[in-house]
Design a protein around this motif. Structure first.
Motif, short mmCIF file in Angstrom:
data_model
loop_
_atom_site.label_atom_id
_atom_site.label_comp_id
_atom_site.label_asym_id
_atom_site.label_seq_id
_atom_site.Cartn_x
_atom_site.Cartn_y
_atom_site.Cartn_z
N LEU A 136 4.65 1.79 -21.36
CA LEU A 136 4.96 0.92 -20.20
C LEU A 136 4.93 1.05 -18.93
N GLY A 137 4.65 1.78 -18.46
CA GLY A 137 5.36 2.04 -16.90
C GLY A 137 3.58 1.91 -16.98
N VAL A 138 2.81 2.94 -16.94
CA VAL A 138 1.56 2.92 -17.12
C VAL A 138 0.92 1.17 -17.48
N ILE A 139 1.15 1.05 -18.29
CA ILE A 139 0.69 -0.72 -18.21
C ILE A 139 0.86 -1.27 -17.33
N SER A 140 2.41 -1.24 -17.08
CA SER A 140 3.11 -1.96 -15.80
C SER A 140 1.84 -2.42 -15.25
N ILE A 141 1.77 -0.63 -14.06
CA ILE A 141 0.95 -0.11 -13.51
C ILE A 141 -0.07 -0.21 -13.06
N LEU A 142 -1.06 -1.02 -14.32
CA LEU A 142 -2.17 -0.75 -14.12
C LEU A 142 -2.03 -3.15 -14.34
N TYR A 143 -1.31 -3.28 -15.16
CA TYR A 143 -1.36 -5.02 -15.94
C TYR A 143 -1.21 -5.35 -14.40
N GLY A 144 -0.41 -5.05 -13.77
CA GLY A 144 0.40 -5.89 -12.80
C GLY A 144 -0.35 -5.49 -11.32
N ALA A 204 -2.52 -8.71 -9.72
CA ALA A 204 -2.14 -8.99 -8.55
C ALA A 204 -3.50 -9.52 -7.67
N TYR A 205 -4.21 -8.31 -8.70
CA TYR A 205 -5.70 -8.96 -7.39
C TYR A 205 -6.56 -10.53 -7.11
N SER A 206 -6.03 -10.60 -8.07
CA SER A 206 -6.70 -12.67 -8.76
C SER A 206 -5.60 -13.25 -8.50
N GLN A 207 -4.89 -13.16 -7.92
CA GLN A 207 -3.99 -14.49 -6.82
C GLN A 207 -4.53 -14.88 -5.60
N THR A 208 -4.20 -15.92 -5.57
CA THR A 208 -4.90 -16.33 -4.14
C THR A 208 -3.26 -16.85 -3.33
N ASP A 209 -2.20 -16.89 -3.70
CA ASP A 209 -1.16 -16.96 -2.75
C ASP A 209 -0.48 -15.54 -2.46
N PHE A 210 -0.31 -15.96 -1.19
CA PHE A 210 0.41 -14.19 -0.19
C PHE A 210 1.55 -13.64 -1.02
N LYS A 211 2.47 -14.66 -1.38
CA LYS A 211 3.60 -14.46 -2.19
C LYS A 211 3.71 -13.70 -3.89
N ARG A 212 2.28 -14.47 -4.79
CA ARG A 212 2.79 -14.24 -5.80
C ARG A 212 1.89 -12.75 -5.38
N LEU A 213 0.46 -12.60 -5.02
CA LEU A 213 -0.27 -11.65 -4.92
C LEU A 213 1.25 -10.28 -4.73
N VAL A 214 1.67 -9.59 -3.32
CA VAL A 214 3.04 -9.09 -3.53
C VAL A 214 3.87 -8.85 -5.01
N GLY A 271 -4.17 3.28 -10.97
CA GLY A 271 -2.98 2.27 -10.42
C GLY A 271 -3.48 2.61 -8.64
N VAL A 272 -3.07 4.20 -8.85
CA VAL A 272 -3.29 4.07 -7.04
C VAL A 272 -4.48 2.71 -5.91
N VAL A 273 -5.27 3.59 -7.04
CA VAL A 273 -6.59 2.65 -6.93
C VAL A 273 -6.93 0.93 -6.53
N VAL A 274 -6.36 0.56 -7.81
CA VAL A 274 -6.65 -0.66 -8.14
C VAL A 274 -5.28 -0.88 -6.70
N ALA A 275 -4.15 -0.31 -6.67
CA ALA A 275 -2.89 -1.16 -5.45
C ALA A 275 -4.05 -0.79 -4.12
N ALA A 276 -4.76 0.60 -3.99
CA ALA A 276 -5.89 -0.01 -2.77
C ALA A 276 -6.55 -1.44 -2.83
N VAL A 277 -7.15 -1.75 -3.83
CA VAL A 277 -7.75 -2.42 -4.06
C VAL A 277 -7.24 -3.92 -3.40
N TYR A 278 -5.87 -4.32 -4.07
CA TYR A 278 -5.48 -5.32 -3.81
C TYR A 278 -4.64 -5.61 -2.38
N GLY A 279 -4.47 -4.39 -1.94
CA GLY A 279 -4.28 -4.02 -1.17
C GLY A 279 -4.57 -4.61 0.28
N LEU A 280 -5.96 -4.12 0.42
CA LEU A 280 -6.47 -4.87 1.41
C LEU A 280 -7.10 -5.46 1.31
#
Lengths: 477, 479
Positions: free
Chosen positions: A272-280, A284-294, A407-416
């Motif tokens: 469940l944790g891993v799915i949350s990491i990847l899916y979340g 996050a990456y596909s959001q256009t709303d600042f708050k939603r992304l966070v 997930g860490v990589v994905v985080a870098a993508v949406y964060g940046l």
């Protein structure tokens, strides 16, 4: 704190600003108290504070407040973010400030209660108490879709809460049949031997409630709505602290009350944790709303907590706790940024932003710092947490750990991408004038930055506090 | 024996004095004061004669057996009626020219309600029940300025009549099977097939009648219409005192006749309970009228309460404890919710009972709005309110006896319930659409505030109430 809430409400009549000052003072007071208790050191049994008052003797329900290292850590986080929430919404809420601060104080009081209750019914009591004012915060001071968001938030958490209540009472009753004493005390129930199937069911009752709060896929859908619609202070509290009660619940109750059932459950917990990491992260990456992304990024980060806890290793557990604390600071800061942007631009859409750095270099720099922190740059708190989690989890399941690492990589993508779309690039022509951060906001951000750097370079402070609790887990086979 | 019956005598005396007095000289003020006085005197008299029932069972003919539990029920009914009578004074003036008979009727209904908890015999059961019902027919249709009350009164008359007839038929069958009308001796002794079937038919009809009076699914259809049409004071009486009294006698019947030892009957009741919890809450979701919403919510609450019926047949003392605690908190929160409606409607001809009517109430009328929020939270069973501990008792009851279908329905029902209770809260919180012009009488408002305080105080610290109930049960005559 409860009393302060009442006072704050009334004081609105005297002066518009008075409630704000009052609650600010309260939170600073609590922070100071936590600091004092921490410096004072624990007593022989590792507790920092201990209170026992009879409440409902008929059912063995008592007010048992105990603060050990883990609780102290989280209460400290609560107090600091309390200050942050008050300061960040200083100018945002213009109507009914008294009632607003009343609710903020009550949520916080509920959370502190959750972190320090060692009686299961008392815990449940506070668990619910913190929800009602939170509901009010969203429903009264929220943005355009507040009714829907508030309702969804309330339904999700209440129904999962009911499951937990059933599990609590059932657990107590099993204990009653075994020992013939009716007690809701956490310590008394710790030693209870449970049959496999009953333990599994009861464990699930608790687990679902906590996971909903955390939140993890598939019960996460309330979170983006609640976050987006909540006022800034609400988001800060929600992301910074309320989510942490879910993590705390799993660490404190699920694992210790049902050690064997939880051990058997490790795979599902980690999955469940891993799915949350990847899916979340993906969402996050596909959001256009600042708050939603966070908000979606929070789901991903909380996935790390699940992975860490269910790895059943000292490192993983420590990592989960550090992640909880660090994420509290970094996400709270990002939500404050979103709130500040909305106040200035009247929009959360990133298409309305762009190139803001030129207008507000201080805001840009601050955002940069927290985005990088949340992505997990070494030297900052989040990195320590995620690193420990991954190392701990590696011993348990290599495949899941590798997936989580993605997930860490994905985080870098949406964060940046968040950073780029809002602050860098060409200046959005629609942005005309924008005020940069003032002293009030900068000093607040500075406190959070220092906290994150501190955890990053000297995680021992946190580790030492949570160590006592993690040691207890070692004893459990 | 005389001593224990004193409260009944005082109430009856007051009732007769009032009736005669009204025919000599009409005065709203005098009638109202006399009613309040009678209710208070009856309430207080319980304390003076409590000694008589504290250590002994007092039998008043074959029909009544007064014990401390019956006294507790009586005291709760009297307080609830007192609250409603206090509301009624201002409320009635706008609705009818002839206000005095209202008090006669409500005293009579209270007398009926006080008979039921002490009843041990089918004759006294039907007597008490009919005293309540017949007074209610008139009470529901009391306001002569509007049509809805008349319609509701007629509806209740016809349907309640059918309910009573079913009940009587059931009693007849049970009598045919067992040869007794006394609760404790209606077991079938010979065990013949024929007797068993008669007994079953009798009980089925009996429970249908009871389910009608308690508005349990599938005998609930009358509830929203009657609740909606009746004047709010009477609706509140119907929702609290009348149902509480029927419930009290059901508990005694279940214990004495040991009726749940039959699997068929206990399964049927379980089905009714589950259906009430789920369907009551489901139907409440779509209501836009507060009184209709509360009607469905009361259906659900009665369904929750049936859990206690199962508990009480196995574990009498915990069963009674749960029942009394739940009833007290149900009374307090229902009265608080209706109290707000009554207080808001007091000074106007029509009732303020739609969800639109309470829009922004917290900002226009802060006290009334806060009370309504407290009542809604309590009805939903959220902590900090007494409703939470009431629900806690039910969960304990369900779990301790392993009645999982009921527990599942309780969770499901509560989950659904949150949805519409929260909607009430949301409406009171939103920006007010228009300034509410009605003024609220101070007496009504202060009573509702007191009720809300009770909700919160017992929600924070229920121990005094728990201790009181346990003290009542220390000498449990029927246990």
């Amino acid at each position: 704190m409860l009393a302060a809430g009442g006072v704050a409400w009334i004081s609105e009549r005297i002066h518009v600003n008075l409630p704000r000052w009052l609650s600010l003072l309260t939170f600073i007071g609590v922070t100071a108290w936590v600091g004092a208790v921490w410096l004072g050191g624990p007593d022989q049994s590792g507790l920092y504070a201990n209170q026992f008052i009879e409440w409902i003797p008929r059912f063995g329900i008592n007010l048992i407040f105990q603060i050990d290292g883990l609780s102290l850590l989280l209460i400290g986080l609560t107090a600091i973010l309390g200050v942050a929430a008050v300061v960040s919404s200083w100018t945002e809420t213009k109507q009914r400030t008294g009632f607003f601060q009343f609710n903020v104080l009550w949520v916080m009081a509920g959370v502190v209660g959750v972190f320090s209750s060692f009686d299961l019914l008392l815990f449940f009591f506070f668990w619910e108490v913190m929800l009602i004012p939170m509901y009010f915060l969203i429903a009264i001071w929220g943005h355009e879709d507040k009714e829907y968001a508030a309702m969804k938030f309330f339904l999700f958490t209440q129904i999962s809460g009911l499951l937990m209540l059933v599990a609590i009472i059932a657990l107590v009753w099993v204990n009653y049949e075994a020992t013939n004493t009716l007690t809701f005390s956490y310590e008394a129930l710790l030693g209870l031997e449970l049959e496999g199937s009953i333990a599994r069911l009861l464990m699930l009752g608790f687990f679902i409630a906590f996971v909903t709060k955390l939140p993890s896929v598939p019960v996460h859908t309330w979170l983006p709505d609640a976050h987006t619609q909540a006022p800034t202070a609400g988001s800060v509290i929600l992301a910074g602290i309320l989510l942490k009660t879910g993590a705390y619940g799993i660490i404190r109750f699920v694992i210790t009350l049902f050690p064997e059932a939880s051990q058997d459950f490790w795979f599902w917990g980690m999955l469940l944790g891993v799915i949350s990491i990847l899916y979340g992260g993906y969402l996050a990456y596909s959001q256009t709303d600042f708050k939603r992304l966070v908000a979606y990024s929070s789901i991903a980060h909380m996935g790390f907590v699940l992975v860490g806890v269910y790895s059943f290793t000292t490192l993983g557990m420590q990592g989960a706790i550090v992640t909880v604390i660090a994420h509290g600071f970094s996400t709270a800061a990002l939500f404050m940024m979103a709130g500040a942007l909305q106040e200035r631009l009247h929009s959360r859409e990133m298409s309305d932003m762009g190139g803001l750095w030129q207008k507000a270099p201080r805001m840009g720099a601050v955002t940069m710092f927290f985005v990088v922190a949340s992505v997990g740059m070494p030297g900052l708190g989040n990195f320590i947490g995620e690193f420990l989690v991954l190392v701990g989890a590696f011993n348990k399941s290599i495949v899941l750990t590798v997936l989580a690492t993605f997930g860490v990589v994905v985080a870098a993508v949406y964060g940046l991408s968040l950073m780029q779309r809002s602050f860098q690039g060409e200046l959005n022509p629609r942005v005309s004038e924008m005020q940069d951060f003032g002293v009030r906001e900068m000093s607040l951000m500075a406190v959070l930055m220092i906290a994150l750097i501190w955890i990053g370079v000297h995680p021992q402070t946190v580790l030492a506090l949570s160590d006592g609790f993690v040691q207890i887990l070692e004893v459990i086979p | 024996m005389f001593q224990a019956g004193l409260p009944y005598l005082i109430l009856t005396t007051g009732l007769i004095v009032l009736m005669v007095g009204v025919s000599i000289h009409r005065s709203h003020q005098v009638a109202w004061s006399l009613t309040v006085l009678t209710l208070i005197a009856t309430f207080i008299s319980h304390f003076f004669v409590y000694e008589a029932v504290a250590t002994d069972i007092v039998v008043i003919t074959e029909l009544f057996r007064v014990d401390s539990i019956a006294y507790f029920f009586n005291a709760v009914f009297l307080l609830a009626t007192l609250v409603l009578v206090l509301f009624a004074q201002v409320f009635l003036d706008r609705r009818t020219k002839f206000t005095e008979e209202f008090y006669v009727l409500i005293l009579a209904a209270t007398l009926g309600a006080m008979m039921l908890p002490a009843s041990t015999h089918f004759a006294s059961l039907i007597l008490g029940l009919e005293v309540i019902s017949i007074s209610l027919y008139a009470l529901i249709a009391y306001p002569d300025h509007a049509r809805p009350p008349l319609e509701a009164g007629l509806k209740y008359l016809v349907l309640s009549g059918v309910g009573t007839a079913t009940l009587l038929m059931g009693m007849a069958f049970i009598y045919a099977a067992s040869g007794n009308l006394d609760f404790s001796s209606i077991h079938i002794t010979d065990g013949s097939m024929e007797g068993e079937i008669l007994f079953l038919i009798g009980n089925t009809l009996f429970w249908c009648g009871i389910a009608f009076k308690l508005s349990l699914v599938p005998f609930h259809i009358w509830t929203p219409d009657v609740y909606h049409g009746a004047p709010s004071v009477v609706t509140a009486f119907l929702a609290t005192v009348s149902k509480g009294a029927v419930f009290a006698v059901v508990l005694r019947y279940v214990i004495e006749a040991d009726i749940l030892s039959s699997d068929t009957i206990s399964n049927a009741i379980m089905l009714i309970a589950c259906a009430s919890m789920v369907i009551g809450n489901l139907l409440a979701l779509l209501q836009n009228n507060l009184k209709r919403l509360l009607a469905y919510s009361s259906i659900a609450h009665m369904g929750y309460l049936l859990i206690v019926v199962f508990l009480i047949s196995v574990n009498t003392s915990l069963g009674y404890e749960s029942a009394l605690f739940y009833l007290v908190s149900y009374f307090v929160m229902t009265l608080a919710a209706f109290g707000v409606i009554i207080a808001l409607s007091s000074k106007s001809e029509t009732e303020v009972d739609t969800l639109n009517g309470i829009s922004g109430l917290l900002w226009t009328k802060p006290a009334a709005g806060a009370v309504l929020i407290a009542a809604a939270l309590s009805l939903a069973g959220i902590p900090l309110t007494v409703g939470f501990f009431a629900k806690y008792y039910l969960f304990t009851a369900g779990i301790s006896e392993g009645m999982w279908p009921l527990v599942v329905c309780l969770v499901l029902g509560s989950g659904l319930g949150i949805f519409y209770y929260v909607r009430i809260i949301f409406r009171t919180l939103e920006k007010p659409q228009e300034e509410l012009s009605v003024s609220v009488p101070w007496l009504g408002l202060s009573i509702t505030v007191l009720l809300a305080l009770a909700i919160i105080v017992f929600g924070l610290y229920p121990t005094p109430l728990v201790d009181l109930i346990r003290a009542i049960l220390v000498f449990p005559p029927t246990l």
